[in-house]
Design a protein around this motif. Sequence first.
Motif, PDB file in Angstrom:
ATOM      1  N   VAL A  42       0.839  -1.202   0.000  1.00  0.00           N
ATOM      2  CA  VAL A  42       0.000   0.000   0.000  1.00  0.00           C
ATOM      3  C   VAL A  42       0.875   1.253   0.000  1.00  0.00           C
ATOM      4  CG1 VAL A  42      -1.650   1.353   1.347  1.00  0.00           C
ATOM      5  CG2 VAL A  42      -1.969  -1.118   1.112  1.00  0.00           C
ATOM      6  N   GLY A  43       1.937   1.227   0.799  1.00  0.00           N
ATOM      7  CA  GLY A  43       2.833   2.376   0.884  1.00  0.00           C
ATOM      8  C   GLY A  43       3.493   2.704  -0.443  1.00  0.00           C
ATOM      9  N   CYS A  44       3.967   1.676  -1.135  1.00  0.00           N
ATOM     10  CA  CYS A  44       4.585   1.903  -2.445  1.00  0.00           C
ATOM     11  C   CYS A  44       3.567   2.484  -3.419  1.00  0.00           C
ATOM     12  CB  CYS A  44       5.155   0.596  -2.991  1.00  0.00           C
ATOM     13  SG  CYS A  44       6.681   0.053  -2.194  1.00  0.00           S
ATOM     14  N   GLY A  48       3.695   6.458  -5.405  1.00  0.00           N
ATOM     15  CA  GLY A  48       4.062   6.432  -6.813  1.00  0.00           C
ATOM     16  C   GLY A  48       5.074   5.374  -7.197  1.00  0.00           C
ATOM     17  N   ARG A  49       5.144   4.313  -6.405  1.00  0.00           N
ATOM     18  CA  ARG A  49       6.111   3.240  -6.686  1.00  0.00           C
ATOM     19  C   ARG A  49       5.359   1.968  -7.075  1.00  0.00           C
ATOM     20  NH1 ARG A  49      10.859   5.137  -3.913  1.00  0.00           N
ATOM     21  NH2 ARG A  49      11.945   3.273  -4.628  1.00  0.00           N
ATOM     22  N   ALA A  50       4.606   2.066  -8.156  1.00  0.00           N
ATOM     23  CA  ALA A  50       3.730   0.968  -8.558  1.00  0.00           C
ATOM     24  C   ALA A  50       4.496  -0.310  -8.873  1.00  0.00           C
ATOM     25  CB  ALA A  50       2.888   1.382  -9.763  1.00  0.00           C
ATOM     26  N   LYS A  51       5.621  -0.185  -9.563  1.00  0.00           N
ATOM     27  CA  LYS A  51       6.376  -1.381  -9.933  1.00  0.00           C
ATOM     28  C   LYS A  51       6.883  -2.116  -8.701  1.00  0.00           C
ATOM     29  CE  LYS A  51       7.708   0.153 -14.556  1.00  0.00           C
ATOM     30  NZ  LYS A  51       8.827   0.452 -15.483  1.00  0.00           N
ATOM     31  N   GLU A  52       7.317  -1.344  -7.687  1.00  0.00           N
ATOM     32  CA  GLU A  52       7.749  -1.982  -6.443  1.00  0.00           C
ATOM     33  C   GLU A  52       6.570  -2.648  -5.739  1.00  0.00           C
ATOM     34  OE1 GLU A  52       8.845   0.991  -7.379  1.00  0.00           O
ATOM     35  OE2 GLU A  52      10.856   1.408  -6.625  1.00  0.00           O
TER      36      GLU A  52
END
Length: 217
Positions: A42-44, A48-52
């Motif tokens: 959820v944090g990623c 804005g860290r969708a790939k992570e």
Amino acid sequence: SETVTATGLTDMYVKCGEIENGIVLFDAMLERDVVSWTGIIVGCGQNGRAKEAIRYFREMIGSGVEPNEVTFFGVLTACRHSGLVEQGRSVLESMRCEYGLEPCLEHYYCVVDLLGQAGRFQEAEELINKMPMEPDKTIWMSLLTACGTHNNAGLVTVIAEKLLKAFPEDPSVYTCLSNVYAMMGMWDRLSGVREAAKKLGAKESGLSWIEIGGTKV
């Protein structure tokens, strides 16, 4: 326990926008449960860290920890924020088919919004029609806004009728319609929405009217 403490610290970093510190702390954890996995996913997504987020989701599954409804919402939100249409559709499909979890409106909203942003309106409508529950105004308004962005006047008219029929006294519906009509230059319809809103007692300041040549439309 150490897992609970580390999960709490990771969550704190994530909510403060310090996602890098959150990732470092999470990666150092020796034991991870569904709460800790879901928290970093959820944090990623929120940062804005969708790939992570998707990578952690796959690692979570590979580790034998089963995702729950919140985990799936986190992944779908990440996909929505980054326009990852195919990944979003795949995740939604796996939710029911692989894990026996029934998607709720929030899960469907993410994918409908994804499809709308991509201009894939037929697929968005098909998904809405397959939903086991009635779509709420958030889903329709999301698709309506996407229609405005992609200049799909035909579907705007269809959705507007659905919204006004289902939510005839909801000011937010009139606000959304006014924004889309103005965006598309549909001045006659915008005028009609304005008059309808006035009859409901909606305050003009709550609607996003624009001015053309000094005249509000």
